[in-house]
Design a protein around this motif. Structure first.
Motif, PDB file in Angstrom:
ATOM      1  N   CYS A 182       1.291  -1.530  -0.198  1.00  0.00           N
ATOM      2  CA  CYS A 182      -0.121   0.069   0.158  1.00  0.00           C
ATOM      3  C   CYS A 182       1.000   1.505   0.412  1.00  0.00           C
ATOM      4  CB  CYS A 182      -0.998   0.145   1.335  1.00  0.00           C
ATOM      5  SG  CYS A 182      -1.743   1.276   1.282  1.00  0.00           S
ATOM      6  N   CYS A 185       0.257   3.469   3.295  1.00  0.00           N
ATOM      7  CA  CYS A 185       0.380   2.738   4.297  1.00  0.00           C
ATOM      8  C   CYS A 185       1.144   2.334   5.322  1.00  0.00           C
ATOM      9  CB  CYS A 185      -0.931   2.796   5.177  1.00  0.00           C
ATOM     10  SG  CYS A 185      -1.266   1.123   5.443  1.00  0.00           S
ATOM     11  N   TYR A 187       1.213  -0.774   4.349  1.00  0.00           N
ATOM     12  CA  TYR A 187       0.985  -2.207   4.896  1.00  0.00           C
ATOM     13  C   TYR A 187       1.229  -3.485   3.628  1.00  0.00           C
ATOM     14  CZ  TYR A 187      -3.059  -6.212   4.709  1.00  0.00           C
ATOM     15  OH  TYR A 187      -3.186  -7.512   4.278  1.00  0.00           O
ATOM     16  N   CYS A 215      -7.268  -1.218   1.453  1.00  0.00           N
ATOM     17  CA  CYS A 215      -6.098  -1.511   2.827  1.00  0.00           C
ATOM     18  C   CYS A 215      -7.166  -1.760   3.783  1.00  0.00           C
ATOM     19  CB  CYS A 215      -5.331  -0.486   2.290  1.00  0.00           C
ATOM     20  SG  CYS A 215      -4.296  -0.223   4.254  1.00  0.00           S
ATOM     21  N   CYS A 218      -5.604   1.391   6.576  1.00  0.00           N
ATOM     22  CA  CYS A 218      -5.540   2.385   6.192  1.00  0.00           C
ATOM     23  C   CYS A 218      -6.589   2.742   4.912  1.00  0.00           C
ATOM     24  CB  CYS A 218      -4.553   3.533   5.755  1.00  0.00           C
ATOM     25  SG  CYS A 218      -4.053   3.130   3.116  1.00  0.00           S
TER      26      CYS A 218
HETATM   27 FE    FE Z   1      -2.803   1.359   3.873  1.00  0.00          FE
END
Ligand code: FE
Length: 229
Positions: A182, A185, A187, A215, A218
Motif C-alpha cells: 500500500c 501506509c 501495509y 487496504c 488505511c
Molecule cells: Fe494502507
C-alpha cells in the motif's frame, strides 16, 4: 550503526484519546510506559504534527486504552493511519466517558488509564507527556497486543509519524505470486496470508481480489497498491 537493533525493543499497542468540551481525538501509540508506581505515573511519546498532540497540550488530560490481540487492522488503521483533521475517528467507535470526560475507547481494549498531564518534555519531532493516573480499570482478561504481535501476526507497519518508524529497504520476493504494498501506509498484501478478516482467503493473488476490497490498515483502494519488487 545497525538500526535494526531498534526493532528488538518490545512495545505494546495503545489508543491515546484526548480533548475537551465535545472536541476529542485519538491515535495509536506504541511508545508508552509506566514511570513510577507511587504515585502511578505514565509517559507517552506523541508526534508534534499529530492532531492528538494539540488536544493533550490544550486539555492537559488523556486516556490510554490498552489494545487486545483481537484488535482488527481496521481499528488500528482508523486510529493509526488516518488523521482526526480529516475524519471523526470516535464517531462509530464504542466509548465511555470516565472521570476526565475524555472518551475511553472500549473496543478491543483490555484496560484503560485516565491520566492528568503533569509534565512534558520537548524531544524534537515528538513530545513526551508525563501524567498521573487518576483512574484506571480492567475491561477483559484477554492478552495485550504487543508490537511484535502487531507486526508479525497482523502484518502491521509503523506510520511515518511514529517514534519507531524505520524506512525499509526494498525487498525482492522469491514466491510465484507477488506481494503488493500500500503506497499510503506501507501495509504489505501477501497472497500466502490473504486478508481473511476482510473475506480474502489465503492463497488469493492480488489480481484476483475484488475491486471493492480496500487496504485493511488505511482504507486506500486497490489502485493505491504497488507490486513489491
Ligand atoms: Fe494502507
Amino acid at each position: 550503526m545497525n538500526r535494526k537493533a531498534l526493532h528488538k525493543i518490545s512495545y505494546g499497542l495503545y489508543i491515546v484519546t484526548s480533548g475537551q468540551e465535545g472536541k476529542f481525538n485519538g491515535q495509536v501509540a506504541n511508545s508508552m510506559f509506566q514511570v513510577t508506581s507511587d504515585p502511578s505515573t505514565v509517559a507517552v511519546s506523541i508526534n508534534k504534527e499529530n492532531y492528538t498532540h494539540e488536544f493533550i497540550k490544550e486539555s492537559r488530560k488523556f486516556v490510554i486504552s490498552i489494545l487486545s490481540e483481537s484488535a482488527p487492522m481496521t481499528l488500528i488503521g482508523l486510529f493509526g493511519f488516518k488523521s482526526g483533521r480529516d475524519v471523526n475517528k470516535l464517531q462509530n467507535v464504542k466509548t465511555k466517558a470516565g472521570i476526565t470526560s475524555v472518551p475511553i475507547v472500549l473496543e478491543h481494549a483490555i484496560a484503560y488509564l485516565e491520566v492528568e498531564l503533569e509534565k512534558e518534555m520537548d524531544c524534537g519531532t515528538h513530545t513526551i507527556f508525563f501524567g498521573k493516573i487518576v483512574d484506571c480499570d480492567i475491561l477483559t482478561d484477554a492478552e495485550p497486543m504487543t508490537y511484535a504481535y502487531y507486526q508479525k501476526v497482523k502484518g502491521g507497519k509503523s506510520p511515518k509519524s511514529a517514534p519507531t518508524y524505520i524506512k525499509e529497504e526494498p525487498k525482492t520476493t522469491g514466491g510465484t505470486a507477488a506481494k503488493y504494498v500500500c503506497s499510503v501506509c506501507g501495509y504489505v498484501y501477501d497472497p500466502v496470508n490473504g486478508d481473511p478478516d476482510n473475506g480474502v482467503a489465503p492463497g488469493t493473488k492480488f489480481e484476483d481480489i475484488p475491486d471493492s476490497w480496500t487496504c485493511p490498515v488505511c482504507g486506500a483502494d486497490k489502485s493505491k497498491f504497488e507490486k513489491e519488487i
